[in-house]
Design a protein around this motif. Structure first.
Motif, short mmCIF file in Angstrom:
data_model
loop_
_atom_site.label_atom_id
_atom_site.label_comp_id
_atom_site.label_asym_id
_atom_site.label_seq_id
_atom_site.Cartn_x
_atom_site.Cartn_y
_atom_site.Cartn_z
N GLU A 187 -15.71 -3.96 -12.75
CA GLU A 187 -15.83 -4.23 -14.12
C GLU A 187 -15.16 -5.67 -14.51
O GLU A 187 -15.55 -6.11 -15.43
N GLY A 188 -14.16 -6.00 -13.69
CA GLY A 188 -13.41 -7.43 -14.06
C GLY A 188 -12.10 -7.43 -13.38
O GLY A 188 -11.68 -6.61 -12.66
N GLN A 189 -11.41 -8.49 -13.78
CA GLN A 189 -10.18 -8.68 -13.10
C GLN A 189 -9.16 -9.26 -14.36
O GLN A 189 -9.57 -10.14 -15.11
N LEU A 190 -8.16 -8.66 -14.44
CA LEU A 190 -7.17 -8.90 -15.39
C LEU A 190 -6.19 -9.66 -14.92
O LEU A 190 -5.63 -9.15 -13.97
N ARG A 191 -5.81 -11.00 -15.11
CA ARG A 191 -4.86 -11.99 -14.50
C ARG A 191 -3.50 -11.68 -15.28
O ARG A 191 -3.34 -11.33 -16.32
N GLY A 192 -2.79 -11.46 -14.09
CA GLY A 192 -1.11 -11.37 -14.39
C GLY A 192 -0.69 -10.42 -14.97
O GLY A 192 0.33 -10.39 -15.84
N THR A 193 -1.41 -9.20 -14.95
CA THR A 193 -1.19 -7.90 -15.61
C THR A 193 -0.03 -6.91 -15.08
O THR A 193 0.51 -6.17 -15.95
N TRP A 194 0.38 -7.06 -13.69
CA TRP A 194 1.47 -6.36 -13.27
C TRP A 194 2.69 -7.10 -12.95
O TRP A 194 2.61 -8.17 -12.28
N ASN A 195 3.93 -6.71 -13.36
CA ASN A 195 5.35 -7.28 -12.74
C ASN A 195 5.69 -6.17 -11.80
O ASN A 195 6.08 -5.42 -11.96
N THR A 196 5.39 -6.59 -10.43
CA THR A 196 5.77 -5.82 -9.38
C THR A 196 6.93 -6.36 -8.39
O THR A 196 7.53 -7.44 -8.71
N HIS A 197 7.19 -5.69 -7.42
CA HIS A 197 8.19 -6.15 -6.70
C HIS A 197 7.85 -7.24 -5.74
O HIS A 197 8.91 -7.71 -5.04
N ILE A 198 6.70 -7.31 -5.60
CA ILE A 198 6.24 -8.67 -4.88
C ILE A 198 5.80 -9.70 -6.06
O ILE A 198 5.43 -10.78 -5.63
N GLY A 199 6.26 -9.72 -7.21
CA GLY A 199 5.77 -10.70 -8.18
C GLY A 199 5.15 -10.44 -9.14
O GLY A 199 4.15 -9.00 -9.17
N ILE A 200 4.41 -11.14 -10.01
CA ILE A 200 3.37 -11.08 -10.91
C ILE A 200 1.99 -10.74 -10.29
O ILE A 200 1.64 -11.94 -9.42
N ARG A 201 1.12 -9.84 -10.57
CA ARG A 201 -0.10 -9.62 -9.59
C ARG A 201 -1.16 -9.63 -10.87
O ARG A 201 -1.08 -8.84 -11.89
N HIS B 198 6.97 10.77 2.46
CA HIS B 198 7.97 9.70 2.44
C HIS B 198 7.33 8.72 3.51
O HIS B 198 7.73 7.57 3.65
N THR B 199 6.42 9.38 4.53
CA THR B 199 6.02 8.28 5.75
C THR B 199 5.03 7.30 4.86
O THR B 199 4.88 6.03 5.37
N ILE B 200 4.48 7.54 3.61
CA ILE B 200 3.89 6.42 2.93
C ILE B 200 4.82 5.72 1.95
O ILE B 200 4.79 4.55 1.89
N PHE B 201 5.50 6.78 1.03
CA PHE B 201 6.14 6.15 0.10
C PHE B 201 7.47 5.43 0.31
O PHE B 201 8.29 4.55 -0.52
N GLY B 202 7.79 5.74 1.58
CA GLY B 202 8.99 5.11 2.22
C GLY B 202 8.80 3.94 2.98
O GLY B 202 9.89 3.37 3.48
N ASN B 203 7.48 3.51 3.34
CA ASN B 203 6.83 2.68 3.90
C ASN B 203 6.90 1.27 3.18
O ASN B 203 5.81 1.20 2.35
N PRO B 204 7.39 0.16 3.52
CA PRO B 204 7.24 -0.91 2.65
C PRO B 204 5.83 -1.58 2.73
O PRO B 204 5.11 -1.98 1.75
N GLU B 205 5.04 -1.28 4.07
CA GLU B 205 3.82 -1.83 4.14
C GLU B 205 2.81 -1.03 3.27
O GLU B 205 1.92 -1.79 2.50
N CYS B 206 3.18 0.14 3.11
CA CYS B 206 2.14 0.94 2.37
C CYS B 206 2.21 0.82 0.90
O CYS B 206 1.32 1.00 0.01
N CYS B 207 3.62 0.57 0.46
CA CYS B 207 3.96 0.15 -0.89
C CYS B 207 3.76 -1.29 -1.58
O CYS B 207 4.21 -1.68 -2.45
N THR B 208 3.11 -1.96 -0.55
CA THR B 208 2.89 -3.42 -1.01
C THR B 208 2.34 -3.45 -2.39
O THR B 208 2.63 -4.41 -3.15
N TRP B 209 1.24 -2.90 -2.72
CA TRP B 209 0.54 -2.76 -3.68
C TRP B 209 0.90 -2.02 -4.86
O TRP B 209 0.31 -2.17 -5.90
N LEU B 210 1.94 -1.52 -4.70
CA LEU B 210 2.53 -0.29 -5.99
C LEU B 210 3.29 -1.30 -6.78
O LEU B 210 3.92 -2.42 -6.31
N PRO B 211 3.74 -0.78 -8.01
CA PRO B 211 4.41 -1.44 -8.86
C PRO B 211 6.17 -1.88 -8.28
O PRO B 211 6.80 -2.73 -8.42
#
Length: 178
Positions: free
Chosen positions: A140-154, A16-29
């Protein structure tokens, strides 16, 4: 360093020190989990589903989890797997993610028919990109706009490693506890 199977109840508070930490979870969905109980529930969900190969990273055999390493088959092709890792802020800078992932990847290639492992990384997650590049993964590449996350489309940057690719030696292997 030790790798052992994740026990959601035993490891939940430490992770939870990871998964409860907003900074750690920035890049998660999803955003950070509100409570230890939420972290435990998510770990149970992950472990009961497609993530049959996930480990806690610890400094001692029974020590608290310092991070989590996961390799999982997404179901599209039994020989293509995805890799993920998270290390607690207090344990970063010790090469734990790279060493643990290196071992887990070697184990997967030796014990399954996996031919390819990939990582789906937010392009702004520089720390994760560095870990996977250190392990010999190729961008291998970049997929544009593939994730709808808590910080927006990524976007997603895809890194891949084939079983036949050279895998660098990145230091002493962890001790694995079955």
């Amino acid at each position: 360093m030790f790798l052992r199977p994740i026990d959601p109840v035993v490891d939940g508070a430490a992770l939870h020190t990871i998964f409860g930490n907003p900074e750690c979870c920035t890049w998660l969905p999803e955003p950070a989990f509100a409570s230890i109980a939420d972290t435990i529930a998510k770990l149970k969900h992950w472990n009961s589903g497609f993530e049959k190969t996930s480990w806690a990273v610890a400094a001692s055999p029974n020590g608290p989890a310092l991070g989590r390493i996961a390799l999982y088959n997404t179901g599209d092709d039994p020989d293509v797997w995805e890799a993920a890792c998270m290390i607690s802020p207090a344990a970063r800078g010790q090469n734990l993610a790279a060493r643990a992932l290196s071992h887990a990847i070697g184990y997967l290639f030796e014990t399954t028919t996996a031919r390819r492992i990939f990582a789906d990384i937010d392009p702004d997650n520089i720390a994760s990109i560095r870990v996977f590049e250190k392990l010999g993964f190729t961008r291998e590449g970049q997929l544009r706009g593939t994730w709808n996350t808590h910080i927006g489309i990524r976007d997603s940057v895809i890194y891949g490693l084939m079983k036949t690719d050279p895998q660098p030696d990145i230091g002493p292997a962890p001790i694995v506890i079955a």
